[in-house]
Design a protein around this motif. Structure first.
Motif, mmCIF file in Angstrom:
data_model
loop_
_atom_site.group_PDB
_atom_site.id
_atom_site.type_symbol
_atom_site.label_atom_id
_atom_site.label_comp_id
_atom_site.label_asym_id
_atom_site.label_seq_id
_atom_site.Cartn_x
_atom_site.Cartn_y
_atom_site.Cartn_z
ATOM 1 N N ASP A 120 -13.148 -9.707 40.310
ATOM 2 C CA ASP A 120 -13.774 -8.577 40.595
ATOM 3 C C ASP A 120 -15.384 -8.999 40.674
ATOM 4 O O ASP A 120 -16.215 -8.763 39.796
ATOM 5 C CB ASP A 120 -13.447 -7.472 39.630
ATOM 6 C CG ASP A 120 -14.112 -6.268 40.032
ATOM 7 O OD1 ASP A 120 -14.459 -6.145 41.147
ATOM 8 O OD2 ASP A 120 -14.182 -5.343 39.053
ATOM 9 N N VAL A 121 -15.799 -9.537 41.517
ATOM 10 C CA VAL A 121 -17.374 -9.790 41.559
ATOM 11 C C VAL A 121 -17.884 -10.405 40.407
ATOM 12 O O VAL A 121 -18.706 -9.499 39.803
ATOM 13 C CB VAL A 121 -18.004 -8.725 42.171
ATOM 14 C CG1 VAL A 121 -19.155 -9.083 42.749
ATOM 15 C CG2 VAL A 121 -17.325 -7.762 43.208
ATOM 16 N N GLY A 122 -17.488 -11.532 39.952
ATOM 17 C CA GLY A 122 -18.036 -12.244 38.562
ATOM 18 C C GLY A 122 -17.230 -11.803 37.559
ATOM 19 O O GLY A 122 -17.426 -12.243 36.338
ATOM 20 N N HIS A 123 -16.389 -10.818 37.598
ATOM 21 C CA HIS A 123 -15.557 -10.596 36.339
ATOM 22 C C HIS A 123 -13.978 -10.817 36.742
ATOM 23 O O HIS A 123 -13.547 -10.977 37.888
ATOM 24 C CB HIS A 123 -15.581 -8.930 36.233
ATOM 25 C CG HIS A 123 -17.193 -8.805 35.839
ATOM 26 N ND1 HIS A 123 -17.559 -8.915 34.512
ATOM 27 C CD2 HIS A 123 -18.049 -8.073 36.431
ATOM 28 C CE1 HIS A 123 -18.740 -8.430 34.611
ATOM 29 N NE2 HIS A 123 -19.212 -7.892 35.824
#
Lengths: 567, 192
Positions: B137-140
């Protein structure tokens, strides 16, 4: 060799007095109570073995003056050279000056050990359990019982060794190795000396202190040799001429003043037990070899001809209820080159396995140029032998496995031994570290355990493709600015596009692709203790526009690369 | 055959199948490997061993020839004699004559060939479509599972598709059908 002219050795010479001392050593009487040792030791000594080996190797006769050189000094010389005045330790030029016809040979310890092997075999035939001390000297439990006495035994050993082609052989028998070796050094060519049980101390006592330097570690090399040379020098400076005088020094301070070597010698002189014979386990008993006369040039022919020997080797082990799991295959060509390789087997070696190993080894040797002529000898030596009960076939289902092994061997014969592998998991942080290829038939060596947690390893499903050589990659943010990792492990921008260059056969490479989603970075401190670049390393998972996921790695100073793919 | 893929295609012994994606090959090979069959992998130098093990391959009964070079066909021919399932990534263009010769051998030995790449005269072609990764999730987060549609194409028959999790959250492979139903039900409930 010169078996025809060899006289029958020594006969019944009995106890020979040491050449230095006039009186028989027995007269000294033993100090204290020395129980007659049950474990008597025989030492067989071939003087000047380096010179003898060089002469055997070069085909020189006994009357050729020959000197073996090491670091420009004479290490050993033949009797003929010694008669002309060549001495150990002499410089090359001096040796040539004394004896212009001397044949000079560089020292070759491998050759010495190699040529001593047949001598060991002759001795082992008479009495197993030999302990080679160094090339030229071998100790064994005294075989007196079998030959009607130690005198007779020594005579028989001498006879057999002379028949084998050795000229200068001497034998000493005593309670322990040290005394027996010195006894052997006190007699002439093809003679023997037996020190009766409990008489060691008396015998040694009469010897001049200088003999120590000539004794164990004879060439002044090795730890004992150095210690002996120092001790001799010290004793001489103290004015002690004979070992008896050294023995007379009260025991308490000896270790402090003369070191461990001196203390050990002191104990020996007082009749203490020295090291007995630790027999070497005789693997050669089960070794098999095949000699080709004339040599065979074709690998196929060698493999075909070696089959019977392989069967004999396996059958011989099977007779002892054993199987071999580690074997050394040694191949010798007619030019005298020999090369050996040790092969391990996941279960155990059958005859066909052995033939395959020979095949691979010869193929490999052809490639590397080691195989420089027709093969004259192939030898199998068992490395690890295990009881066959441990490897018994399962009641069902092993038959098909054997068939599979045959198929694998076929492919290995085609592509080479290392070409067929078993995939193995191992511990590590990066996906490439976490796996290994083990050549089929080998056991994995040096694999990291999978067990303990590896901090920094990637969680979640493992990538299905792990590239042996990572692909070069670049990552940029939406504005086209290249993304880097800061020292704190944070990306300088949000990855929005990336491109990667597969080495060849690229089906989707080179062009920029947009990043649909990404996760990370996961920093890994992996290189700072490995002496690597020392910089920060981090991994990112990236999903591209078509839904393919990749594992990218950033290393400081190196940049991005694609390590693996989730195909 | 793994039950999740059974509705798509029935792998016949003696047949050759083109499978485009590595994870799909692993899923197909895992089924025979679990039952104790040997598996050979030819020409796949970038095999992810850990993924193979996670998919259910018995590594002790997996033979890998990572780089057979020009002799890939000979290697496969030798392995066909002894191994019932082979995964091949050919290193060169395959001529139809070669393929049919190998097909004869496969039939005689009752082996199955899975090819990753062009293969003339294959029974069917399996590929993944519309992969969707979940978890990142976009960097997570991290990659956790992937929703895919497996398509089986064969000449003279309509395409068959199946919706799968490959890998699923806690298993290497799972049918996505039920989840789809559930979500549809949820949609129905929500809308009234």
């Amino acid at each position: 060799m010169n078996t025809g002219s060899a006289p029958v050795p020594g006969g019944s010479r009995g106890v020979v007095p040491p050449s230095s001392g006039g009186s028989a050593p027995v007269s000294g009487g033993s100090r204290g109570v020395v129980p007659p040792s049950q474990n008597r030791t025989m030492v067989i000594w071939c003087p000047d073995w380096p010179a003898t080996a060089a002469a055997l190797d070069g085909g020189h006769g006994r009357d050729v003056p020959l000197a073996v050189l090491h670091a420009n000094r004479v290490l050993a010389c033949s009797a003929a050279a010694r008669a002309d005045g060549v001495r150990r330790g002499m410089r090359r030029r001096d040796a040539q000056g004394r004896c212009p016809t001397v044949v000079l040979v560089p020292a070759n310890p491998d050759l010495e050990a190699q040529l001593f092997e047949p001598v060991l075999a002759v001795v082992e035939e008479l009495r197993p359990g030999v302990m080679p001390l160094r090339p030229g000297v071998v100790a064994l439990p005294s075989p007196g019982h079998f030959y009607g006495g130690e005198e007779q035994a020594a005579a028989i050993f001498l006879e057999r060794l002379v028949e084998h082609g050795l000229w200068d052989v001497r034998i000493g028998v005593a309670d322990e190795v040290f005394t027996a070796e010195h006894a052997a050094r006190q007699v002439g060519i093809q003679e023997h000396l037996v020190i009766p049980p409990g008489e060691s101390a008396a015998f040694l006592g009469e010897l001049p202190v200088e003999v120590l330097a000539a004794g164990s570690g004879a060439d002044g090399s090795g730890r004992d040799g150095m210690a002996a040379a120092e001790l001799v020098s010290l004793l001489q400076r103290l004015g002690l001429r004979r070992l008896r005088e050294f023995a007379a020094i009260p025991g308490a301070g000896v270790a402090a003043r003369f070191g461990p070597y001196g203390a050990r010698l002191h104990r020996l002189l007082h009749g203490g037990a020295g090291p007995g014979v630790v027999p070497r386990t005789p693997p050669p008993e089960r070794a098999c070899h095949e000699i080709f006369e004339p040599g065979l040039a074709s690998i196929e022919t060698v493999c075909f001809s070696v089959r019977r020997t392989a069967e004999r080797f396996v059958a011989g082990l099977a007779d002892d209820q054993c199987v071999c799991t580690l074997v050394e295959v040694e191949v010798e060509t007619d030019r005298g080159t020999s090369f050996a390789r040790t092969w391990a087997h996941t279960s155990w070696f059958g005859p066909t396995d052995l033939v395959d190993r020979v095949h691979w080894q010869l193929q490999g040797a052809t490639r590397t140029g080691l195989l420089d002529g027709p093969v004259v000898r192939v030898r199998f030596t068992p490395g690890t032998v295990e009881p066959s009960a441990d490897h018994a076939d399962a009641l069902w289902g092993s038959g098909s496995d054997e068939r599979v092994e045959r198929g694998i061997a076929k492919v290995q014969a085609m592509l080479g031994y290392e070409a067929v592998v078993r995939p193995v998991r191992q511990g590590g942080r990066g996906p490439a570290d976490r796996q290994a290829w083990v050549p089929w038939g080998d056991r994995g060596v040096g694999l990291r355990p999978v067990g303990p947690p590896w901090p920094g390893s990637m969680p979640g499903p493992a990538p299905t493709r792990v590239f042996p050589v990572p692909w070069a990659a670049e990552v940029a943010d939406a504005t086209g600015q290249l993304v880097r990792l800061t020292e704190r492990g944070v990306l300088t921008g949000e990855p929005a596009q990336f491109r990667q260059t597969p080495p060849q056969g690229a089906f989707r490479g080179g062009a920029w692709q947009s990043v649909l989603n990404w996760a990370g970075p996961w920093p890994v401190d992996e290189s700072w203790w490995e002496g690597g670049s020392g910089g920060l390393v981090a991994r990112c998972q990236v999903v591209d526009a078509v839904g393919q996921a990749w594992l990218l790695r950033y290393a400081e100073g190196v940049g991005w690369c694609t390590e693996a793919g989730y195909d | 055959m793994p039950p999740e893929l059974a509705g798509l295609v029935q792998l016949r012994t003696g047949g050759s199948y083109r499978v485009d994606d590595t994870s799909l090959v692993l899923a197909l090979l895992a089924a025979p490997s679990r039952t104790g069959a040997w598996v050979a992998v030819v020409g796949v130098a970038d095999l992810g061993v850990e993924a193979a093990a996670e998919a259910g391959l018995d590594l002790d009964r997996t033979i890998v020839v990572p780089d057979p070079g020009d002799l890939w066909l000979e290697a496969v021919a030798a392995l066909v004699d002894v191994v019932p399932a082979i995964w091949l990534r050919p290193t060169a263009v395959v001529r139809p004559a070669t393929a049919s010769k190998l097909a004869g051998r496969l039939r005689r030995r009752s082996a199955t060939l899975l090819v990753q790449g062009e293969w003339p005269g294959c029974e069917a072609r399996l590929s993944l479509e519309r992969p969707e990764w979940y978890g990142a999730d976009v960097g997570h987060g991290r990659l956790r599972s992937r929703r895919v549609t497996v398509v089986c194409r064969r000449t003279g028959a309509p395409d068959r598709t199946a919706s799968l999790w490959l890998p699923a959250e806690e298993a290497p492979i799972r049918e996505a059908q039920e989840l789809q139903k559930v979500s549809r039900l949820a949609v129905v409930r929500e809308t009234g």
